[in-house]
Write an enzyme that holds these catalytic residues in place. Structure first.
Site, PDB file in Angstrom:
ATOM      1  N   CYS A   1       0.843  -1.194   0.000  1.00 13.06           N
ATOM      2  CA  CYS A   1       0.000   0.000   0.000  1.00 13.06           C
ATOM      3  C   CYS A   1       0.878   1.244   0.000  1.00 13.06           C
ATOM      4  CB  CYS A   1      -0.968   0.008   1.176  1.00 13.06           C
ATOM      5  SG  CYS A   1      -0.308   0.670   2.706  1.00 13.06           S
ATOM      6  N   GLU A   2       0.435   2.240  -0.742  1.00 14.19           N
ATOM      7  CA  GLU A   2       1.253   3.438  -0.880  1.00 14.19           C
ATOM      8  C   GLU A   2       1.161   4.347   0.336  1.00 14.19           C
ATOM      9  OE1 GLU A   2      -0.164   5.240  -4.457  1.00 14.19           O
ATOM     10  OE2 GLU A   2      -1.742   6.381  -3.450  1.00 14.19           O
ATOM     11  N   HIS A   3       0.243   4.070   1.242  1.00 19.24           N
ATOM     12  CA  HIS A   3       0.099   4.938   2.419  1.00 19.24           C
ATOM     13  C   HIS A   3       1.033   4.531   3.550  1.00 19.24           C
ATOM     14  CE1 HIS A   3      -4.049   5.141   0.504  1.00 19.24           C
ATOM     15  NE2 HIS A   3      -3.456   6.281   0.244  1.00 19.24           N
ATOM     16  N   HIS A   4       1.252   3.231   3.701  1.00 21.14           N
ATOM     17  CA  HIS A   4       2.083   2.758   4.811  1.00 21.14           C
ATOM     18  C   HIS A   4       3.274   1.921   4.351  1.00 21.14           C
ATOM     19  CE1 HIS A   4      -2.103   3.255   6.264  1.00 21.14           C
ATOM     20  NE2 HIS A   4      -1.498   3.868   7.265  1.00 21.14           N
TER      21      HIS A   4
ATOM     22  N   GLN B   1      -5.471  -0.562  -3.862  1.00 15.86           N
ATOM     23  CA  GLN B   1      -6.100  -1.710  -4.519  1.00 15.86           C
ATOM     24  C   GLN B   1      -7.035  -1.286  -5.655  1.00 15.86           C
ATOM     25  OE1 GLN B   1      -7.663  -4.658  -1.767  1.00 15.86           O
ATOM     26  NE2 GLN B   1      -9.082  -5.433  -3.327  1.00 15.86           N
TER      27      GLN B   1
ATOM     28  N   HIS C   1      -5.047  -6.465   3.829  1.00 15.76           N
ATOM     29  CA  HIS C   1      -4.074  -5.383   3.965  1.00 15.76           C
ATOM     30  C   HIS C   1      -3.419  -5.421   5.336  1.00 15.76           C
ATOM     31  CE1 HIS C   1      -5.320  -2.905   0.347  1.00 15.76           C
ATOM     32  NE2 HIS C   1      -6.214  -3.874   0.377  1.00 15.76           N
TER      33      HIS C   1
ATOM     34  N   CYS D   1      -1.680  -3.220   6.679  1.00 17.13           N
ATOM     35  CA  CYS D   1      -1.800  -1.940   7.401  1.00 17.13           C
ATOM     36  C   CYS D   1      -3.107  -1.887   8.197  1.00 17.13           C
ATOM     37  CB  CYS D   1      -1.663  -0.742   6.468  1.00 17.13           C
ATOM     38  SG  CYS D   1      -2.946  -0.574   5.234  1.00 17.13           S
TER      39      CYS D   1
END
Ligand SMILES: [Zn+2]
Length: 198
Positions: free
Chosen positions: A87-90, A128, A156, A158
């Site tokens: 995931c690009e956030h975490h 996703q 996920h 995260c």
């Protein structure tokens, strides 16, 4: 090269990542000089390049390298394609399965190419939803089929390891184009991907 997988790592990139990861280890309270961690920055630098190699790969080139003229117009389904992304956030992994279908309009591709296309987009920092649409568009723009459908089911880390800690929740995303926008075609596909072979 359109789609050679990473086997060698660019030295300058690896060295720079190593220096940064060494600092990360110390910043989180570790001792980067401790025996067990001495080679960790290098391993991590290489692992990260491997896991993001999709930036250097071209999904459309992969499909075009195995594109065959064929007069079939039955739905082609490849289900349960293993998928690992981040995931690009975490920058934590999400993983699960992709199911892909298309209805040919004169052109087909090798079945294994579907899994390669999934990897091209999964091996990047992702969400996703975007991953689902990118896979669909690559197939749509190369094979020009009568319809394309992509469903991804993923867990996920995260969500599981931190934050809400919903340990068993599965996120499902889907993208439908062409014929799959019709209820009957979409239902047939969804029924086929949920049925077991045995
Ligand atoms: Zn996340």
């Amino acid at each position: 090269m359109a789609y050679k997988k990473i086997e060698q790592y660019e030295e300058a990139v690896t060295n720079c990542l190593m220096a940064n990861y060494k600092e990360v280890l110390d910043l989180i309270g570790e001792d980067s000089q401790r025996e067990g961690l001495l080679k960790t920055p290098e391993r991590l630098a290489k692992a990260m390049q491997y896991l993001t190699q999709g930036y250097h790969l071209d999904a459309k080139a992969i499909i075009n390298s195995a594109k065959f003229h064929e007069e079939v117009s039955e739905m082609v389904i490849v289900k349960d394609i293993e998928l690992y992304s981040m995931c690009e956030h975490h920058m934590l992994p999400f993983f699960g399965k992709a199911h892909i279908a298309y209805i040919p309009n004169g052109w087909i591709t090798g079945l294994s190419k579907m899994a390669r296309v999934v990897d091209v987009y999964a091996r990047r920092l992702q969400v996703q939803e975007r991953l689902t649409v990118e896979i669909m568009n690559a197939i749509k723009e190369t094979l020009n089929p009568l319809g394309v459908a992509v469903v991804i089911e993923a867990k996920h880390l995260c969500m599981m390891m931190r934050g809400v800690q919903k340990q068993n929740s599965v996120t499902t995303t889907s993208a439908f184009d062409g014929e799959f926008q019709k209820n009957s075609t979409r239902s047939e596909f969804l029924k086929l991907i949920s049925s077991k072979l045995d």
